[in-house]
Scaffold this motif. Structure first.
Motif, PDB file in Angstrom:
ATOM      1  N   TYR A  49      71.159 -10.937  68.369  1.00 42.74           N
ATOM      2  CA  TYR A  49      69.906 -11.908  68.660  1.00 42.74           C
ATOM      3  C   TYR A  49      68.414 -11.105  68.753  1.00 42.74           C
ATOM      4  CZ  TYR A  49      73.332 -15.521  70.524  1.00 42.74           C
ATOM      5  OH  TYR A  49      74.236 -16.292  70.651  1.00 42.74           O
ATOM      6  N   VAL A  50      68.734  -9.821  69.308  1.00 42.86           N
ATOM      7  CA  VAL A  50      67.525  -9.042  69.690  1.00 42.86           C
ATOM      8  C   VAL A  50      67.299  -8.405  68.083  1.00 42.86           C
ATOM      9  CG1 VAL A  50      66.728  -6.793  70.204  1.00 42.86           C
ATOM     10  CG2 VAL A  50      67.804  -8.312  71.609  1.00 42.86           C
ATOM     11  N   VAL A  51      68.189  -8.198  67.199  1.00 39.74           N
ATOM     12  CA  VAL A  51      67.741  -7.668  65.956  1.00 39.74           C
ATOM     13  C   VAL A  51      67.252  -8.979  65.173  1.00 39.74           C
ATOM     14  CG1 VAL A  51      69.142  -6.849  63.624  1.00 39.74           C
ATOM     15  CG2 VAL A  51      69.483  -5.933  65.698  1.00 39.74           C
ATOM     16  N   GLY A  52      67.666 -10.107  65.492  1.00 37.88           N
ATOM     17  CA  GLY A  52      67.329 -11.219  64.589  1.00 37.88           C
ATOM     18  C   GLY A  52      65.784 -11.264  64.646  1.00 37.88           C
ATOM     19  N   PHE A  53      65.520 -11.328  66.313  1.00 42.46           N
ATOM     20  CA  PHE A  53      64.151 -11.655  66.698  1.00 42.46           C
ATOM     21  C   PHE A  53      63.081 -10.456  65.990  1.00 42.46           C
ATOM     22  CE2 PHE A  53      60.946 -10.204  69.901  1.00 42.46           C
ATOM     23  CZ  PHE A  53      60.150 -11.140  69.954  1.00 42.46           C
ATOM     24  N   VAL A  54      63.723  -9.244  66.189  1.00 34.92           N
ATOM     25  CA  VAL A  54      62.807  -8.110  65.583  1.00 34.92           C
ATOM     26  C   VAL A  54      62.667  -8.091  64.199  1.00 34.92           C
ATOM     27  CG1 VAL A  54      62.650  -5.654  65.327  1.00 34.92           C
ATOM     28  CG2 VAL A  54      63.250  -6.822  67.476  1.00 34.92           C
ATOM     29  N   LEU A  61      59.983 -10.351  63.502  1.00 34.51           N
ATOM     30  CA  LEU A  61      58.497  -9.730  63.654  1.00 34.51           C
ATOM     31  C   LEU A  61      58.349  -8.925  62.490  1.00 34.51           C
ATOM     32  CD1 LEU A  61      58.472  -8.901  67.387  1.00 34.51           C
ATOM     33  CD2 LEU A  61      57.484 -11.056  66.377  1.00 34.51           C
ATOM     34  N   LEU A  62      59.056  -8.279  62.115  1.00 32.63           N
ATOM     35  CA  LEU A  62      58.697  -7.291  60.805  1.00 32.63           C
ATOM     36  C   LEU A  62      58.296  -7.907  59.528  1.00 32.63           C
ATOM     37  CD1 LEU A  62      61.804  -4.528  61.656  1.00 32.63           C
ATOM     38  CD2 LEU A  62      59.250  -4.347  62.097  1.00 32.63           C
ATOM     39  N   GLY A  79      55.048  -8.860  60.147  1.00 30.38           N
ATOM     40  CA  GLY A  79      54.045  -7.722  59.846  1.00 30.38           C
ATOM     41  C   GLY A  79      53.980  -7.625  58.361  1.00 30.38           C
ATOM     42  N   PHE A  80      55.073  -7.714  57.609  1.00 31.35           N
ATOM     43  CA  PHE A  80      54.861  -7.337  56.165  1.00 31.35           C
ATOM     44  C   PHE A  80      54.156  -8.465  55.521  1.00 31.35           C
ATOM     45  CE2 PHE A  80      56.841  -8.095  51.991  1.00 31.35           C
ATOM     46  CZ  PHE A  80      56.642  -7.093  51.251  1.00 31.35           C
ATOM     47  N   LEU A  81      54.293  -9.763  55.893  1.00 29.72           N
ATOM     48  CA  LEU A  81      53.363 -10.707  54.981  1.00 29.72           C
ATOM     49  C   LEU A  81      52.182 -10.661  55.390  1.00 29.72           C
ATOM     50  CD1 LEU A  81      56.020 -13.645  55.438  1.00 29.72           C
ATOM     51  CD2 LEU A  81      55.621 -12.365  53.671  1.00 29.72           C
ATOM     52  N   LEU A  82      51.857 -10.414  56.749  1.00 35.03           N
ATOM     53  CA  LEU A  82      50.348 -10.072  57.028  1.00 35.03           C
ATOM     54  C   LEU A  82      49.664  -8.704  56.521  1.00 35.03           C
ATOM     55  CD1 LEU A  82      50.790 -11.489  60.828  1.00 35.03           C
ATOM     56  CD2 LEU A  82      49.678 -12.415  58.969  1.00 35.03           C
ATOM     57  N   ARG A  83      50.375  -7.950  56.144  1.00 37.17           N
ATOM     58  CA  ARG A  83      49.561  -6.612  55.857  1.00 37.17           C
ATOM     59  C   ARG A  83      48.781  -6.589  54.932  1.00 37.17           C
ATOM     60  NH1 ARG A  83      53.000  -0.963  54.487  1.00 37.17           N
ATOM     61  NH2 ARG A  83      51.359   0.290  54.436  1.00 37.17           N
ATOM     62  N   PRO A  84      48.820  -7.688  53.730  1.00 32.06           N
ATOM     63  CA  PRO A  84      47.839  -7.653  52.888  1.00 32.06           C
ATOM     64  C   PRO A  84      46.418  -7.989  53.483  1.00 32.06           C
ATOM     65  CG  PRO A  84      49.801  -8.753  51.707  1.00 32.06           C
ATOM     66  CD  PRO A  84      50.004  -8.500  53.291  1.00 32.06           C
ATOM     67  N   TYR A  85      46.624  -8.712  54.464  1.00 35.15           N
ATOM     68  CA  TYR A  85      45.210  -9.347  55.295  1.00 35.15           C
ATOM     69  C   TYR A  85      44.930  -8.409  56.276  1.00 35.15           C
ATOM     70  CZ  TYR A  85      47.385 -13.239  52.554  1.00 35.15           C
ATOM     71  OH  TYR A  85      47.932 -14.029  51.539  1.00 35.15           O
ATOM     72  N   PHE A  93      53.745  -5.439  65.379  1.00 36.22           N
ATOM     73  CA  PHE A  93      55.202  -5.754  65.062  1.00 36.22           C
ATOM     74  C   PHE A  93      55.992  -4.648  64.296  1.00 36.22           C
ATOM     75  CE2 PHE A  93      53.599 -10.439  64.039  1.00 36.22           C
ATOM     76  CZ  PHE A  93      53.494 -10.605  65.155  1.00 36.22           C
ATOM     77  N   TYR A  94      55.390  -3.462  63.786  1.00 33.29           N
ATOM     78  CA  TYR A  94      56.262  -2.559  63.389  1.00 33.29           C
ATOM     79  C   TYR A  94      56.449  -1.555  64.461  1.00 33.29           C
ATOM     80  CZ  TYR A  94      55.213  -3.292  58.438  1.00 33.29           C
ATOM     81  OH  TYR A  94      55.003  -3.863  57.052  1.00 33.29           O
ATOM     82  N   SER A  95      55.498  -1.663  65.593  1.00 36.06           N
ATOM     83  CA  SER A  95      55.688  -0.693  66.910  1.00 36.06           C
ATOM     84  C   SER A  95      56.940  -1.626  67.644  1.00 36.06           C
ATOM     85  CB  SER A  95      54.558  -0.545  67.753  1.00 36.06           C
ATOM     86  OG  SER A  95      53.403  -0.091  66.878  1.00 36.06           O
ATOM     87  N   VAL A  96      56.679  -2.791  67.807  1.00 38.74           N
ATOM     88  CA  VAL A  96      57.907  -3.437  68.280  1.00 38.74           C
ATOM     89  C   VAL A  96      59.215  -3.138  67.925  1.00 38.74           C
ATOM     90  CG1 VAL A  96      58.793  -5.566  69.102  1.00 38.74           C
ATOM     91  CG2 VAL A  96      56.576  -5.267  69.527  1.00 38.74           C
ATOM     92  N   GLY A  97      59.394  -2.922  66.440  1.00 42.67           N
ATOM     93  CA  GLY A  97      60.630  -2.794  65.779  1.00 42.67           C
ATOM     94  C   GLY A  97      60.847  -1.443  66.198  1.00 42.67           C
ATOM     95  N   ILE A  98      60.199  -0.387  66.147  1.00 41.98           N
ATOM     96  CA  ILE A  98      60.445   0.902  66.558  1.00 41.98           C
ATOM     97  C   ILE A  98      60.932   1.174  67.798  1.00 41.98           C
ATOM     98  CG2 ILE A  98      59.626   3.388  66.979  1.00 41.98           C
ATOM     99  CD1 ILE A  98      57.734   2.705  64.317  1.00 41.98           C
ATOM    100  N   MET A  99      60.423   0.675  68.712  1.00 44.65           N
ATOM    101  CA  MET A  99      60.699   0.618  70.134  1.00 44.65           C
ATOM    102  C   MET A  99      61.896  -0.048  70.373  1.00 44.65           C
ATOM    103  SD  MET A  99      58.704   2.556  71.591  1.00 44.65           S
ATOM    104  CE  MET A  99      59.151   2.282  73.471  1.00 44.65           C
TER     105      MET A  99
END
Length: 393
Positions: free
Chosen positions: A266-271, A274-275, A278-284, A298-304
């Motif tokens: 569940y946690v991995v799916g949620f993160v 988010l990742l 983050g990837f889709l929003l990166r061009p903007y 979102f990348y920071s949340v993934g790392i933590m």
């Protein structure tokens, strides 16, 4: 809390990750003045579209604040706090962090020492002393009247320092920005009230993350005037904290019937969601800590989250805890260890010396020196703990 059932205990992996994060925070704060080192050891410029481990430290702490919110609120409710008492606690804690943040910002910049009747070094030192008097966790065996007197001295002291301060052009203290502690306080405030309002409902919490991200996006692209409601950076800071809340509930809420492996999924799916966002929003919105973009968030949340899962497996599942005992002082007294270097800097300036040798101001030796300094602060906090000096807002 309607949708939440938590054990009333501390989670070792959260504590240890908090201790590691505050240790690295002190290290990178000190390392910011070291020259001739790799850019990977410092914050990336605002427009770099990159991030280093240094850029993960602040969101890491926000994430851990979020992971702790359900446990902290659950603990207060079990103690018998009413909703009004809970709201009061959140508000007072937020105000405390904002006050500390404003004092630290004004003590470090935009002051005019020539117009002050005491040096800025003494002013800063006294500000920290008074803050300790106000927010120290005094032992229960201590006389209540004595505690009240010490707190009043601290409050009056900060008020006096407020009027002694002189900024540029003779100005009084200003809110140039809230400081790191103030930003943490605001993210804690918004996230705590959203958590209480949602009653721990994961759908509402995730919806809040989506809405705050959308608020940031609209404010940056179409409607800049939205910032009158809430600073756009505060919105993304709050999404980091709320993400910590969601991870904590997915992993520890007993009302979610699931095995440990299912919770990990569940946690991995949620993160991963988010990742992907983050990837889709990166061009903007490129990766930027300075601009507090959703991609950085979102990348920071993934790392933590990855770090938390590893520590949970080692500490709470495999019970390999001996190596982490030295981290407990920092984990349980993070506010004090955060301000300790600033206290030391104030003392050095008052006495006119520096503990940093010339060779430690650049290169690899500077990196090693600042890391050693961070470890020293952990030891010093352990010493303070023995004398019942523990800050808690």
């Amino acid at each position: 809390m309607k949708n939440v059932s938590l054990e009333n205990k501390r989670i070792l992996s959260i504590d240890v990750l908090r201790g590691i994060t505050i240790l690295v925070m002190i290290w990178v704060n000190e390392m910011s003045s070291v020259i001739n080192i790799s850019p990977l050891m410092k914050h990336m410029p605002a427009d770099a579209d990159k991030m280093t481990f240094v850029d993960v430290v602040f969101p890491g702490f926000l994430f851990l604040v979020g992971m702790s919110i359900p446990f902290a609120i659950n603990h207060r409710l079990l103690k018998g706090d009413s909703k009004m008492q809970l709201y009061k606690h959140i508000l007072i804690r937020t105000i405390g962090l904002l006050v500390l943040g404003i004092f630290m910002v004004n003590g470090g910049t935009a002051f005019d020492e020539s117009q002050m009747i005491i040096s800025i070094a003494l002013w800063n030192f006294l500000a920290f002393v008074f803050a300790i008097l106000i927010w120290n966790m005094y032992p229960k065996t201590m006389n209540e009247t004595t505690i009240k007197v010490l707190k009043v001295i601290g409050i009056v002291g900060l008020i006096v320092l407020f009027f002694l301060y002189k900024g540029e052009n003779g100005n009084m203290m200003q809110v140039h920005w809230w400081g790191i502690l103030g930003l943490i306080g605001l993210a804690y405030f918004f996230s705590s009230f959203i958590y209480i309002f949602s009653k721990g409902n994961l759908i509402l919490l995730i919806s809040a993350i989506v809405l705050l991200t959308g608020f940031f996006a609209l404010g940056k692209t179409k409607f800049p005037s939205l910032s009158f409601m809430m600073s756009l950076e505060h919105a993304t800071h709050s999404t980091i904290t709320l993400s910590g809340v969601v991870v904590s509930l997915l992993f520890f809420n007993k009302k979610i019937s699931a095995t440990l492996m299912q919770r990990v999924k569940y946690v991995v799916g949620f993160v991963l969601a988010l990742l992907l966002a983050g990837f889709l929003l990166r061009p903007y919105f490129t990766i930027s800590k300075i601009w507090a973009t959703p991609t950085w968030c979102f990348y920071s949340v993934g790392i933590m989250t990855a770090l938390f899962l590893v520590l949970y497996y080692v500490l709470d599942v495999k019970n390999k805890t001996n190596w982490s005992n030295w981290m407990k002082p920092a984990a349980t007294n993070p506010l004090l260890i955060y301000i300790l270097p600033y206290i030391l800097i104030s003392i050095q300036k008052m006495l006119g010396f520096s503990i940093v040798p010339e060779f430690a101001t650049s290169g690899i030796q500077g990196i090693l020196w600042t890391f050693g300094f961070a470890l020293l602060m952990v030891w010093v906090v352990k010493w303070f703990n023995k004398f019942n000096i523990r800050l808690h807002l």
